[in-house]
Design a protein around this motif. Structure first.
Motif: not given
Length: 266
Positions: A142, A149-152, A216-217, A243, A245-246
């Protein structure tokens, strides 16, 4: 006699000499360094670090471990133990009180409190030369994650805005006593030089990043609606429909600056 690890302190003692040597080599302490170890435990890292540097300061919360540490270190070098909760230790004040400009920090961090310790270190990066930590591999992933990334997430952004994050190597469960149920990793953190640091208010960055990843969604327009409206988000050159995470860390800095211009709480 070995101490019994305490679940309440999240203790897993490193005992495999191969990995101990790799960590000490990564730190490469010198006699002129002020080395600070967080959570020395039974001294698996403490003694070789002490042998290399000649002196070492350690922060240990568990009083039962301190006498054994002092006894083992008696002929190895000058060991100073601070009995305290690391989250209550002011690293900047500690450096100043010893007449040094920056600390070199190392440690096998308890998994249950690793993120708070990392955030605490970030508050004192001006007084830190580098950090070498062993952590749960998932946490290191992370820390070093890239946008998309999914964990970002929040940890990724806050650390990367303050430090260069360099994962070094993994450590298997059997290298510890007792073996944890997770893989571990060693990571190096090097605080960014002053000319690479952002100039937004830290509390504004924290507020924006926390809100953005809190849901985050959701799009940024929804996640940040208590802080910034869509027009304000666009002024930061960020898409309100994106979103969290981008976004790159620099995007959050621009959002924080816009938020700072709107914040009337000062």
């Amino acid at each position: 006699m070995n101490a019994r690890p305490k679940k309440s302190f999240g203790q897993h003692f490193l005992h495999d000499r191969r990995y101990i040597d790799r960590i000490v080599s990564a730190v490469a302490p010198r006699a002129e360094d002020f080395v600070l170890e967080i959570g020395p435990g039974e001294g698996a890292l403490t003694l070789p670090l002490l042998a290399a540097a000649g002196k070492l300061t350690a922060i240990e919360l568990d009083t039962d471990l301190i006498p054994g540490l002092q006894a083992r270190a008696a002929t190895a070098g000058e060991l100073h133990i601070i009995h305290a909760d690391v989250l209550k230790v002011n690293f900047t004040a500690l450096a100043h009180s010893h007449g040094v400009s920056r600390l070199r920090i190392a440690g096998n961090l308890p998994y249950y409190i690793s993120s708070p310790i990392l955030f605490h270190c970030v508050e004192h990066t001006a007084a830190i030369q580098d950090m070498h930590f062993m952590l749960q591999k998932e946490v290191v992933d992370r820390m070093a994650a890239e946008p998309g990334s999914k964990v970002y997430g929040r940890l990724s952004v806050m650390l990367q805005l303050a430090c260069r994050v360099e994962p070094l190597f993994d450590v298997p469960p059997e290298a510890f006593r007792p073996p944890p149920k997770v893989e571990s990793s060693v990571v190096r953190l090097v605080p960014l030089p002053a000319n690479e640091l952002h100039d937004a208010r830290p509390e504004h960055v924290y507020a924006v990043v926390k809100a953005a990843f809190g849901q985050r969604r959701k799009t940024l327009a929804n996640a940040l609606k208590q802080l910034l409206d869509s027009d304000a988000i666009r002024r930061a050159d960020v898409d309100p429909k994106a979103r969290a995470e981008t976004l790159a860390p620099a995007d959050f800095v621009r959002l924080a600056k816009i938020y700072g211009g709107l914040d009337t709480s000062d």
